[in-house]
Enzyme design. Structure first.
Site, PDB file in Angstrom:
ATOM      1  N   GLU A 121       0.832  -1.205   0.000  1.00  0.00           N
ATOM      2  CA  GLU A 121       0.000   0.000   0.000  1.00  0.00           C
ATOM      3  C   GLU A 121       0.867   1.256   0.000  1.00  0.00           C
ATOM      4  O   GLU A 121       1.832   1.319   0.754  1.00  0.00           O
ATOM      5  CB  GLU A 121      -0.869   0.023   1.273  1.00  0.00           C
ATOM      6  CG  GLU A 121      -1.644  -1.247   1.514  1.00  0.00           C
ATOM      7  CD  GLU A 121      -2.234  -1.323   2.930  1.00  0.00           C
ATOM      8  OE1 GLU A 121      -2.346  -0.271   3.597  1.00  0.00           O
ATOM      9  OE2 GLU A 121      -2.572  -2.432   3.361  1.00  0.00           O
ATOM     10  N   LYS A 123       2.217   4.614   1.184  1.00  0.00           N
ATOM     11  CA  LYS A 123       2.185   5.168   2.542  1.00  0.00           C
ATOM     12  C   LYS A 123       1.837   6.647   2.453  1.00  0.00           C
ATOM     13  O   LYS A 123       2.658   7.457   2.028  1.00  0.00           O
ATOM     14  CB  LYS A 123       3.555   4.971   3.194  1.00  0.00           C
ATOM     15  CG  LYS A 123       3.578   5.310   4.647  1.00  0.00           C
ATOM     16  CD  LYS A 123       4.908   4.881   5.271  1.00  0.00           C
ATOM     17  CE  LYS A 123       4.913   5.152   6.768  1.00  0.00           C
ATOM     18  NZ  LYS A 123       4.672   6.557   7.083  1.00  0.00           N
ATOM     19  N   ASP A 125       1.336  10.383   3.331  1.00  0.00           N
ATOM     20  CA  ASP A 125       2.031  11.265   4.257  1.00  0.00           C
ATOM     21  C   ASP A 125       1.012  12.197   4.900  1.00  0.00           C
ATOM     22  O   ASP A 125       0.859  13.345   4.504  1.00  0.00           O
ATOM     23  CB  ASP A 125       3.091  12.061   3.485  1.00  0.00           C
ATOM     24  CG  ASP A 125       4.120  12.649   4.425  1.00  0.00           C
ATOM     25  OD1 ASP A 125       4.080  12.331   5.622  1.00  0.00           O
ATOM     26  OD2 ASP A 125       4.963  13.426   3.948  1.00  0.00           O
ATOM     27  N   TYR A 232      -7.217   1.966   6.008  1.00  0.00           N
ATOM     28  CA  TYR A 232      -6.349   0.828   5.694  1.00  0.00           C
ATOM     29  C   TYR A 232      -6.175  -0.216   6.800  1.00  0.00           C
ATOM     30  O   TYR A 232      -5.561  -1.237   6.598  1.00  0.00           O
ATOM     31  CB  TYR A 232      -4.975   1.286   5.217  1.00  0.00           C
ATOM     32  CG  TYR A 232      -4.280   2.272   6.137  1.00  0.00           C
ATOM     33  CD1 TYR A 232      -3.790   1.873   7.369  1.00  0.00           C
ATOM     34  CD2 TYR A 232      -4.104   3.590   5.763  1.00  0.00           C
ATOM     35  CE1 TYR A 232      -3.160   2.768   8.206  1.00  0.00           C
ATOM     36  CE2 TYR A 232      -3.470   4.508   6.593  1.00  0.00           C
ATOM     37  CZ  TYR A 232      -2.996   4.088   7.813  1.00  0.00           C
ATOM     38  OH  TYR A 232      -2.387   4.983   8.630  1.00  0.00           O
ATOM     39  N   LYS A 320      10.558   3.161   2.849  1.00  0.00           N
ATOM     40  CA  LYS A 320      10.534   4.591   2.567  1.00  0.00           C
ATOM     41  C   LYS A 320      11.226   4.902   1.247  1.00  0.00           C
ATOM     42  O   LYS A 320      12.172   4.217   0.856  1.00  0.00           O
ATOM     43  CB  LYS A 320      11.236   5.359   3.699  1.00  0.00           C
ATOM     44  CG  LYS A 320      10.537   5.247   5.046  1.00  0.00           C
ATOM     45  CD  LYS A 320       9.192   5.909   4.997  1.00  0.00           C
ATOM     46  CE  LYS A 320       8.707   6.483   6.302  1.00  0.00           C
ATOM     47  NZ  LYS A 320       9.543   7.333   7.071  1.00  0.00           N
ATOM     48  N   CYS A 414      33.595  23.907  26.052  1.00  0.00           N
ATOM     49  CA  CYS A 414      32.159  24.049  25.800  1.00  0.00           C
ATOM     50  C   CYS A 414      31.870  25.493  25.383  1.00  0.00           C
ATOM     51  O   CYS A 414      32.223  26.417  26.107  1.00  0.00           O
ATOM     52  CB  CYS A 414      31.370  23.694  27.061  1.00  0.00           C
ATOM     53  SG  CYS A 414      29.624  24.102  26.948  1.00  0.00           S
ATOM     54  N   CYS A 417      29.545  27.177  28.355  1.00  0.00           N
ATOM     55  CA  CYS A 417      29.942  27.457  29.735  1.00  0.00           C
ATOM     56  C   CYS A 417      31.455  27.525  29.888  1.00  0.00           C
ATOM     57  O   CYS A 417      31.953  27.884  30.952  1.00  0.00           O
ATOM     58  CB  CYS A 417      29.365  26.414  30.692  1.00  0.00           C
ATOM     59  SG  CYS A 417      30.165  24.802  30.567  1.00  0.00           S
ATOM     60  N   CYS A 432      30.766  18.255  27.164  1.00  0.00           N
ATOM     61  CA  CYS A 432      31.074  19.302  28.134  1.00  0.00           C
ATOM     62  C   CYS A 432      31.113  18.663  29.514  1.00  0.00           C
ATOM     63  O   CYS A 432      30.258  17.859  29.860  1.00  0.00           O
ATOM     64  CB  CYS A 432      30.000  20.374  28.081  1.00  0.00           C
ATOM     65  SG  CYS A 432      29.943  21.427  29.525  1.00  0.00           S
ATOM     66  N   CYS A 438      26.537  23.946  33.620  1.00  0.00           N
ATOM     67  CA  CYS A 438      26.476  24.345  32.212  1.00  0.00           C
ATOM     68  C   CYS A 438      25.035  24.711  31.856  1.00  0.00           C
ATOM     69  O   CYS A 438      24.163  23.847  31.845  1.00  0.00           O
ATOM     70  CB  CYS A 438      26.955  23.200  31.327  1.00  0.00           C
ATOM     71  SG  CYS A 438      26.803  23.559  29.570  1.00  0.00           S
TER      72      CYS A 438
HETATM   73 ZN    ZN Z   1      28.971  23.452  28.990  1.00  0.00          ZN
END
Ligand code: ZN
Length: 694
Positions: A121, A123, A125, A232, A320, A414, A417, A432, A438
């Protein structure tokens, strides 16, 4: 025709029935066969006459009246509908080799050399829906939601003219028909054009437009949008009278449901592949969007034997279409910090349309990926998107590289932070080390906490969370549940750090009494939460919603789960099918951190976590039992036996422990049988097991 002013009640009743039947017949002819049965003028005149009669005799309005297709004024929120039969999602594959593997798996499970027949079938969307009929009358519509609980969209579904409201002929007393609601491409373009001319925000694609239209609290708006359906599958049915998917389609057709004309039975992998190629060719010319094909084992007897994995049926899969690609330029590379501290590089792109969606950034995954593909700022790149995933950079077009381009240097600190960002030896990801100092990590955790599959708090979107965090209104998840209390002027305590930043939300820019009130309502509505959602919301590394559900099913209550974790008792945890050693380690580590326990403690003071209720089966001798299989079974494959036990409410464990209720022993059983004897666990032969589940 009798003048309406002269109609007797008896006559009015008959007339309303006649009009409803005429118009339903016309709707079916139009939506199912694309063959108008009434002219527009005839249709409109019937509709008008119906309205006039109903105005005179309001007590005679029928449940299937055409006037009820026009929708009703706004509701404040959708109520919840729990699906008695869960609305499952399908596993995805992207290549014909994977389809082949899937079919091999089916054959192995059934222990047969013959390829079963598959219903193939397109599919659609769109958005899944479930429509419940009692004695042929449409009584309730629901969205899929999380699969177990959806939203009540009865009034909205009713406005979709291709959905029958009153099924004629023999029909099971209880029948749930499921399918997809979609908006045609033509209607989507027309709607967007209208919105654009009115200066309103347009929809990204037909699916978003369909979703936005279906989830309208004012169903009159839904009625104005031209939504359509394809049916379906089914949910609850009191008396199933079909024995295959093809047979089910015949019934749907007879009942007046629109069925996709491209559905087709295939008997071999080659035929499936051919059909896939053909549909892909005509895909662009179809009046609606499809994003792949669905293959279902046609025979229901075989479907039942195959059963389910945790979240997906074993007898169906979605194939898909390949991702859509486009070429654009990388304007910048940024590094984002996630909730577990992971540093993820993101490319800011020159915005471009990929398969109908505007794309302005793509993920670059991690630092090795950037090196491997040698991606630099200013490069022309091929990007692709498939389904809902974040677009990716496939590769660089080196010929177009500017002369002055420089390699991207991945930061070792990071960016949020400033803490060290380190990379463990066996990990692809740099993290980090700032932990809860953070801000990026805390903000991401908070966003995760209120996200759709977690606490799902409306009105606390990303922007609001960031704002509230920066202004110290919310510093940790539990704070969300004390905002209202802290928002009262009389409790402002100058010595408390949170009150020092005392606030009156309604005085903030962009807020008013009504929006503040709505926020508090949304928060208070979530003071009771299901166990899987709560576990998921905690944001334990590696624990997604599927794992959270497994944990909930196996522990039943949060207390039981937490106790084991705090005591580092992992016997039960590692025996759960689907939880590996690395995951178990992450879970235990989470509970070993004092700040996590404090967060949980503060949260439990504010919210009630419901014990897990298993609504699959309660009446089988295996419900709630933990079973272990060992040795070779004669009548069932191991996989089949496992899924059979699970479908009867049992938990299947991989190893024997004191929590095991039954060990089912086949031929040549090894150490597990010995262990069972040692622990005094009841041992069943295959025959005894079959007898038990009969
Ligand atoms: Zn951080």
């Amino acid at each position: 025709m009798i003048d309406i002013a002269e109609l007797t009640e008896e006559q009015a009743k008959a007339e309303l029935q006649r009009i409803a039947a005429e118009m339903a017949k016309s709707d079916i002819a139009y939506y199912q066969f694309d063959a108008p049965y009434l002219t527009d003028a005839e249709y409109d005149s019937l509709k008008r006459r119906n309205e006039q009669i109903e105005a005179k005799f309001p007590h005679l309005v029928r449940a299937d009246s055409p006037s009820r297709r026009v929708g009703a004024p706004i509701k404040s929120e959708f109520s919840k509908v729990s699906h008695r039969f869960p609305m499952l999602s399908l596993g995805d594959v992207f290549s014909i080799e994977e389809v082949d593997d899937f079919i091999l798996g089916v054959k192995r499970f059934l222990n047969t050399a013959d390829t079963p027949t598959f219903m193939c079938e397109p599919k659609i969307d769109g958005l899944s829906f479930s429509a419940r009929y009692e004695h042929g009358k449409f009584v309730q519509g629901a969205t899929r939601g999380d699969g177990t609980t959806g939203e009540d969209i009865t009034a909205n579904l009713r406005t979709i003219r291709s959905l029958p409201l009153d099924i004629k002929g023999p029909v099971p007393d209880i029948l749930e028909v499921r399918g997809e609601v979609y908006m045609s491409k033509a209607d989507f373009f027309a709607l967007n054009q209208k919105y654009e001319s009115e200066g309103k925000k347009t929809f990204a694609n037909p699916r978003n437009a369909a979703a936005g239209s279906l989830r309208q609290l004012d169903s009159r708006i839904t009625a104005e949008r031209n939504l359509s359906i394809f049916a379906y599958t089914w949910g609850e049915v009191s008396n199933r009278v079909w024995d295959s998917q093809a047979d089910f389609f015949e019934h749907l057709r007879a009942w007046g449901f629109p069925i996709n004309p491209l559905n087709k039975l295939c008997h071999s992998v080659a035929e499936i592949e051919q059909n896939f190629a053909r549909i892909m060719e005509i895909r662009a010319s179809l009046p609606y969007d499809i994003d792949g094909m669905v293959y279902k084992v046609n025979s229901i007897e075989l479907q039942e034997r195959l059963g389910f994995l945790t979240r997906t049926p074993r007898w169906a899969i979605a194939h898909k279409f390949p991702a859509e690609q486009a070429i654009t330029t990388i304007n910048n590379i940024r590094v984002q910090v996630g909730r577990t501290g992971a540093l993820t590089p993101v490319a800011d792109l020159e915005p471009i349309n990929v398969g109908g969606v505007m794309v302005s950034h793509a993920t670059l995954h991690n630092e090795d990926e950037i090196k491997r593909k040698d991606i630099r700022i200013g490069d022309s790149v091929i990007i692709q998107r498939a389904g809902d995933v974040i677009p990716q950079v496939v590769g660089v077009i080196k010929e177009k590289r500017p002369a002055d381009s420089v390699e991207f240097e991945f930061p070792h600190y990071c960016p949020e932070c400033g803490a060290h960002a380190i990379r463990e030896e066996d990990e692809a990801v740099r993290r980090c080390t700032g932990g809860l100092t953070c801000p990026a990590q805390i903000i991401e955790r908070l966003k995760h906490f209120v996200s759709r599959d977690a606490f799902d708090i409306e009105g606390l979107g990303s922007k609001v969370i960031e704002e509230f965090y920066r202004d110290k209104i919310i510093q940790n998840p539990a704070d969300i549940f004390t905002i209202e209390q802290r928002n009262q002027p009389e409790v402002i305590d100058l010595f408390s750090p949170l009150s020092a930043n005392s606030f009156r939300l309604q005085n903030r820019e962009g807020w008013g009494i009504k929006s503040v009130d709505n926020l508090f309502k949304a928060i208070n509505a979530k003071r009771t939460i299901s166990l899987p959602r709560f576990i998921y919301a905690l944001g334990i590394r590696q624990v997604g919603s599927a794992t959270a559900l497994l944990l909930a099913q196996n522990y039943g209550t949060f207390e039981a789960f937490m106790n084991d974790m705090i005591n580092k008792d992992t016997a039960k945890l590692v025996s759960i099918d689907g939880i590996g050693g690395a995951m178990a380690k992450d879970i235990v580590e989470f509970f070993a951190e004092a700040h996590n326990l404090k967060t949980i403690h503060d949260l439990l003071a504010q919210v009630h976590v419901e014990p897990y209720v298993d609504n699959t089966r309660h009446d089988s001798p295996l419900t709630g039992k933990t079973v272990v299989f060992t040795g070779t079974l004669e009548h069932l494959t191991r996989q089949e036996a496992k899924s059979k036990a699970q479908s009867l409410g049992a938990k299947v464990a991989g190893s024997v422990s004191k929590n095991t209720d039954y060990v089912i022993m086949g031929a040549d059983a090894g150490s597990k049988a010995a262990k069972a004897k040692e622990l005094g666990v009841q041992i069943l032969s295959e025959a005894e097991f079959l007898e038990l589940i009969k």
